[in-house]
Design a protein around this motif. Sequence first.
Motif, PDB file in Angstrom:
ATOM      1  N   ALA A  31      36.060  33.259  42.889  1.00 55.28           N
ATOM      2  CA  ALA A  31      34.820  34.051  42.882  1.00 55.28           C
ATOM      3  C   ALA A  31      33.944  33.655  41.703  1.00 55.28           C
ATOM      4  N   ASP A  32      32.643  33.698  41.928  1.00 58.96           N
ATOM      5  CA  ASP A  32      31.681  33.514  40.845  1.00 58.96           C
ATOM      6  C   ASP A  32      30.984  34.822  40.495  1.00 58.96           C
ATOM      7  N   MET A  33      31.174  35.837  41.297  1.00 56.08           N
ATOM      8  CA  MET A  33      30.598  37.147  40.997  1.00 56.08           C
ATOM      9  C   MET A  33      31.712  38.058  40.495  1.00 56.08           C
ATOM     10  N   MET A  34      31.656  38.406  39.233  1.00 55.97           N
ATOM     11  CA  MET A  34      32.709  39.221  38.652  1.00 55.97           C
ATOM     12  C   MET A  34      32.747  40.611  39.280  1.00 55.97           C
ATOM     13  N   SER A  35      31.623  41.061  39.823  1.00 51.97           N
ATOM     14  CA  SER A  35      31.633  42.347  40.524  1.00 51.97           C
ATOM     15  C   SER A  35      32.533  42.268  41.760  1.00 51.97           C
ATOM     16  N   ASP A  36      32.583  41.112  42.423  1.00 51.14           N
ATOM     17  CA  ASP A  36      33.491  40.942  43.560  1.00 51.14           C
ATOM     18  C   ASP A  36      34.939  40.995  43.096  1.00 51.14           C
ATOM     19  N   VAL A  37      35.224  40.382  41.976  1.00 48.28           N
ATOM     20  CA  VAL A  37      36.584  40.406  41.437  1.00 48.28           C
ATOM     21  C   VAL A  37      36.988  41.846  41.144  1.00 48.28           C
ATOM     22  N   LEU A  38      36.090  42.596  40.507  1.00 48.38           N
ATOM     23  CA  LEU A  38      36.395  43.989  40.175  1.00 48.38           C
ATOM     24  C   LEU A  38      36.536  44.860  41.417  1.00 48.38           C
ATOM     25  N   THR A  59      36.823  40.243  32.439  1.00 45.72           N
ATOM     26  CA  THR A  59      37.167  40.717  33.782  1.00 45.72           C
ATOM     27  C   THR A  59      38.614  40.375  34.115  1.00 45.72           C
ATOM     28  N   ALA A  60      39.008  39.153  33.831  1.00 42.22           N
ATOM     29  CA  ALA A  60      40.390  38.747  34.094  1.00 42.22           C
ATOM     30  C   ALA A  60      41.368  39.612  33.307  1.00 42.22           C
ATOM     31  N   GLU A  61      41.022  39.929  32.082  1.00 42.09           N
ATOM     32  CA  GLU A  61      41.872  40.787  31.251  1.00 42.09           C
ATOM     33  C   GLU A  61      41.994  42.178  31.868  1.00 42.09           C
ATOM     34  N   MET A  62      40.868  42.745  32.296  1.00 44.98           N
ATOM     35  CA  MET A  62      40.882  44.076  32.915  1.00 44.98           C
ATOM     36  C   MET A  62      41.713  44.105  34.184  1.00 44.98           C
ATOM     37  N   MET A  63      41.708  43.003  34.927  1.00 42.18           N
ATOM     38  CA  MET A  63      42.422  42.937  36.198  1.00 42.18           C
ATOM     39  C   MET A  63      43.849  42.413  36.024  1.00 42.18           C
ATOM     40  N   ASP A  64      44.274  42.269  34.789  1.00 41.41           N
ATOM     41  CA  ASP A  64      45.626  41.822  34.461  1.00 41.41           C
ATOM     42  C   ASP A  64      45.944  40.448  35.051  1.00 41.41           C
ATOM     43  N   MET A  65      44.955  39.568  35.034  1.00 41.44           N
ATOM     44  CA  MET A  65      45.161  38.198  35.494  1.00 41.44           C
ATOM     45  C   MET A  65      45.759  37.382  34.357  1.00 41.44           C
ATOM     46  N   ARG A  66      46.554  36.417  34.706  1.00 31.52           N
ATOM     47  CA  ARG A  66      47.230  35.604  33.701  1.00 31.52           C
ATOM     48  C   ARG A  66      46.521  34.300  33.407  1.00 31.52           C
ATOM     49  N   CYS A  67      45.701  33.833  34.351  1.00 31.33           N
ATOM     50  CA  CYS A  67      45.160  32.482  34.244  1.00 31.33           C
ATOM     51  C   CYS A  67      43.778  32.406  34.884  1.00 31.33           C
TER      52      CYS A  67
END
Length: 117
Positions: A31-38, A59-67
């Motif tokens: 994704a390039d839209m962080m709102s979509d990720v959230l 955003t990755a930190e909030m979503m507990d992504m590792r990479c």
Amino acid sequence: MKVQDLVRILDAKVLTGEDRMDTEVHSACGADMMSDVLAFVKEQAVLLTGLTNPQVVRTAEMMDMRCVVFVRGKQPPEAVVELAREHEMILLQTQRRMFTACGMLYEAGLRGEEGNR
């Protein structure tokens, strides 16, 4: 799948997290839209994106992504790399386009959220 597998499959360069290549990842999203990720991503492990701003790491930190994998050879600014180091996040960079990178990972067995239900 381990992060070291992502590096091999995508012919990626490791920007941060060299000491965490054995980290297991179970799913991915592009994704390039962080709102979509959230809005749509839950418990994903890998984010593929062409964005290189600090919001990607936040955003990755909030979503507990590792990479995070930066596609199309995008180089994040040093401030973004430092932010990722502070949060112990793995950053990778590949020359592959997002569609191709996602397809390669899918073909190798990595799925999105719906593939892990």
